[in-house]
Design a protein around this motif. Sequence first.
Motif, PDB file in Angstrom:
ATOM      1  N   UNK A   1       0.851  -1.187   0.000  1.00 43.33           N
ATOM      2  CA  UNK A   1       0.000   0.000   0.000  1.00 43.33           C
ATOM      3  C   UNK A   1       0.890   1.242   0.000  1.00 43.33           C
ATOM      4  N   UNK A   2       0.378   2.375  -0.482  1.00 43.62           N
ATOM      5  CA  UNK A   2       1.195   3.592  -0.511  1.00 43.62           C
ATOM      6  C   UNK A   2       1.720   4.015   0.862  1.00 43.62           C
ATOM      7  N   UNK A   3       1.006   3.644   1.916  1.00 47.13           N
ATOM      8  CA  UNK A   3       1.422   4.031   3.269  1.00 47.13           C
ATOM      9  C   UNK A   3       2.479   3.106   3.861  1.00 47.13           C
ATOM     10  N   UNK A   4       2.797   1.993   3.200  1.00 47.95           N
ATOM     11  CA  UNK A   4       3.767   1.032   3.729  1.00 47.95           C
ATOM     12  C   UNK A   4       5.156   1.663   3.878  1.00 47.95           C
ATOM     13  N   UNK A   5       5.894   1.157   4.856  1.00 50.83           N
ATOM     14  CA  UNK A   5       7.270   1.580   5.055  1.00 50.83           C
ATOM     15  C   UNK A   5       8.179   0.922   4.025  1.00 50.83           C
TER      16      UNK A   5
ATOM     17  N   UNK B   1       6.723  -5.110  11.649  1.00 48.13           N
ATOM     18  CA  UNK B   1       6.676  -4.210  10.489  1.00 48.13           C
ATOM     19  C   UNK B   1       5.264  -4.161   9.920  1.00 48.13           C
ATOM     20  N   UNK B   2       4.610  -5.301   9.830  1.00 49.56           N
ATOM     21  CA  UNK B   2       3.251  -5.338   9.309  1.00 49.56           C
ATOM     22  C   UNK B   2       2.268  -4.673  10.269  1.00 49.56           C
ATOM     23  N   UNK B   3       2.505  -4.824  11.571  1.00 48.65           N
ATOM     24  CA  UNK B   3       1.664  -4.145  12.553  1.00 48.65           C
ATOM     25  C   UNK B   3       1.772  -2.636  12.385  1.00 48.65           C
ATOM     26  N   UNK B   4       3.002  -2.138  12.264  1.00 50.57           N
ATOM     27  CA  UNK B   4       3.189  -0.702  12.094  1.00 50.57           C
ATOM     28  C   UNK B   4       2.635  -0.227  10.749  1.00 50.57           C
ATOM     29  N   UNK B   5       2.813  -1.019   9.707  1.00 47.58           N
ATOM     30  CA  UNK B   5       2.218  -0.668   8.412  1.00 47.58           C
ATOM     31  C   UNK B   5       0.698  -0.527   8.526  1.00 47.58           C
ATOM     32  N   UNK B   6       0.087  -1.416   9.301  1.00 48.57           N
ATOM     33  CA  UNK B   6      -1.365  -1.356   9.478  1.00 48.57           C
ATOM     34  C   UNK B   6      -1.772  -0.089  10.233  1.00 48.57           C
ATOM     35  N   UNK B   7      -1.021   0.281  11.256  1.00 49.11           N
ATOM     36  CA  UNK B   7      -1.313   1.507  12.010  1.00 49.11           C
ATOM     37  C   UNK B   7      -1.166   2.726  11.104  1.00 49.11           C
ATOM     38  N   UNK B   8      -0.106   2.752  10.298  1.00 50.06           N
ATOM     39  CA  UNK B   8       0.095   3.866   9.377  1.00 50.06           C
ATOM     40  C   UNK B   8      -1.009   3.921   8.320  1.00 50.06           C
ATOM     41  N   UNK B   9      -1.517   2.755   7.927  1.00 51.83           N
ATOM     42  CA  UNK B   9      -2.629   2.693   6.965  1.00 51.83           C
ATOM     43  C   UNK B   9      -3.871   3.352   7.558  1.00 51.83           C
ATOM     44  N   UNK B  10      -4.182   3.019   8.820  1.00 52.60           N
ATOM     45  CA  UNK B  10      -5.323   3.634   9.497  1.00 52.60           C
ATOM     46  C   UNK B  10      -5.122   5.146   9.596  1.00 52.60           C
TER      47      UNK B  10
ATOM     48  N   UNK C   1      -7.242  -6.766  13.335  1.00 54.06           N
ATOM     49  CA  UNK C   1      -7.347  -5.395  13.843  1.00 54.06           C
ATOM     50  C   UNK C   1      -7.163  -5.336  15.356  1.00 54.06           C
ATOM     51  N   UNK C   2      -7.597  -6.371  16.074  1.00 56.60           N
ATOM     52  CA  UNK C   2      -7.422  -6.377  17.528  1.00 56.60           C
ATOM     53  C   UNK C   2      -5.939  -6.431  17.892  1.00 56.60           C
ATOM     54  N   UNK C   3      -5.164  -7.195  17.134  1.00 53.50           N
ATOM     55  CA  UNK C   3      -3.721  -7.274  17.362  1.00 53.50           C
ATOM     56  C   UNK C   3      -3.055  -5.935  17.085  1.00 53.50           C
ATOM     57  N   UNK C   4      -3.452  -5.322  15.989  1.00 55.06           N
ATOM     58  CA  UNK C   4      -2.871  -4.028  15.612  1.00 55.06           C
ATOM     59  C   UNK C   4      -3.194  -2.977  16.668  1.00 55.06           C
ATOM     60  N   UNK C   5      -4.451  -2.924  17.101  1.00 57.16           N
ATOM     61  CA  UNK C   5      -4.832  -1.913  18.080  1.00 57.16           C
ATOM     62  C   UNK C   5      -4.154  -2.155  19.425  1.00 57.16           C
ATOM     63  N   UNK C   6      -3.975  -3.423  19.806  1.00 57.79           N
ATOM     64  CA  UNK C   6      -3.328  -3.708  21.089  1.00 57.79           C
ATOM     65  C   UNK C   6      -1.870  -3.241  21.084  1.00 57.79           C
ATOM     66  N   UNK C   7      -1.191  -3.387  19.941  1.00 57.16           N
ATOM     67  CA  UNK C   7       0.181  -2.871  19.834  1.00 57.16           C
ATOM     68  C   UNK C   7       0.177  -1.344  19.883  1.00 57.16           C
ATOM     69  N   UNK C   8      -0.750  -0.720  19.171  1.00 55.15           N
ATOM     70  CA  UNK C   8      -0.851   0.740  19.186  1.00 55.15           C
ATOM     71  C   UNK C   8      -1.066   1.243  20.614  1.00 55.15           C
ATOM     72  N   UNK C   9      -1.962   0.586  21.355  1.00 53.73           N
ATOM     73  CA  UNK C   9      -2.238   0.989  22.737  1.00 53.73           C
ATOM     74  C   UNK C   9      -1.015   0.809  23.623  1.00 53.73           C
TER      75      UNK C   9
ATOM     76  N   UNK D   1      -7.840  -7.402   5.111  1.00 51.33           N
ATOM     77  CA  UNK D   1      -7.552  -8.706   5.710  1.00 51.33           C
ATOM     78  C   UNK D   1      -6.117  -9.167   5.492  1.00 51.33           C
ATOM     79  N   UNK D   2      -5.366  -8.501   4.615  1.00 51.30           N
ATOM     80  CA  UNK D   2      -3.974  -8.936   4.444  1.00 51.30           C
ATOM     81  C   UNK D   2      -3.047  -8.309   5.477  1.00 51.30           C
ATOM     82  N   UNK D   3      -3.595  -7.479   6.381  1.00 47.50           N
ATOM     83  CA  UNK D   3      -2.851  -7.011   7.546  1.00 47.50           C
ATOM     84  C   UNK D   3      -3.112  -7.964   8.716  1.00 47.50           C
ATOM     85  N   UNK D   4      -2.330  -7.887   9.790  1.00 47.84           N
ATOM     86  CA  UNK D   4      -2.685  -8.637  11.002  1.00 47.84           C
ATOM     87  C   UNK D   4      -4.081  -8.249  11.495  1.00 47.84           C
TER      88      UNK D   4
END
Length: 287
Positions: free
Chosen positions: A10-14, A48-57, A74-82, A69-72
Amino acid sequence: MASQPPRKPYPSDLSDARWALIEPTLTAWRAERQKTSLNLGGKVSDLREVLNAILYVNRTGIPWRYLPHDFPAHATVFSHFSAWTLDSTIEQLGLRLHRLVREKEGCNSAPTACVIDSQSVKTAHTVPTSSQGIDAGKKIVGRKRSIVTDTLGLLLLVMVTAAGVSDNEAGKQLLTRTAAAHPTITKAWVDIGYKNQAVEHGATLGIDVDVVPRNTQVKGFSVLPRRWVVERSFGWIMMHRRLARDYETKPEHSESMIRLAAISNLTKRATDAPRPGETHKTQPLTN
């Protein structure tokens, strides 16, 4: 079983170069967490994929549950963000990258001057009313983002409050935090919203606060000395749709989203990638 092919980016990916700047911080975070956890062999997320997902949001403005769905999950991503918000990992990453970019652009790693400004934004229906307020001057019901940048416009501090909090009160808190976190800063530029109280408080901290008034001879927008850099910083922030209004339940999550927008900009500067709104490399600013 054959391994799955890599997903389309995605364009937002690192990029690899940008991830290389961030990876040591997150790897160290994971190692520290594993020391204090039971480590029962649960699935280990790709950071890296978790952070890519956060940057996508952050970039697209979608709700967490709408992550592709090709990201981890959403609950996993949000738990890392928190977690990264709670233990200041995002804040410390931003400050480390800030020092790196300043050195790259020929400045001392520790700034000696800063610019302070605020922005009131509307909130989503999911934001608790207890953390909202009314900015009477701008007639906005929501929250206020108060930021401190260096003279390059790079983020140093951010504080999210109810919109009803005055610039004077927010300014005093930011000046106190600036003096503690960046003791080399002795000069600050602000607008006329930061009146006597903030100026006097800065003096007690050893920071000379200079009010830059608007040019009354010019109608509408005009570029103001020193203050233009923080206005541009708000422009960078608003290119991230998640920040077009405040969607976060907790003010500290709002602060992290702003820091992530700044981190995206910093990694692009550090690797000479195009910055938000640019299609080519610009000349570095001078301090």
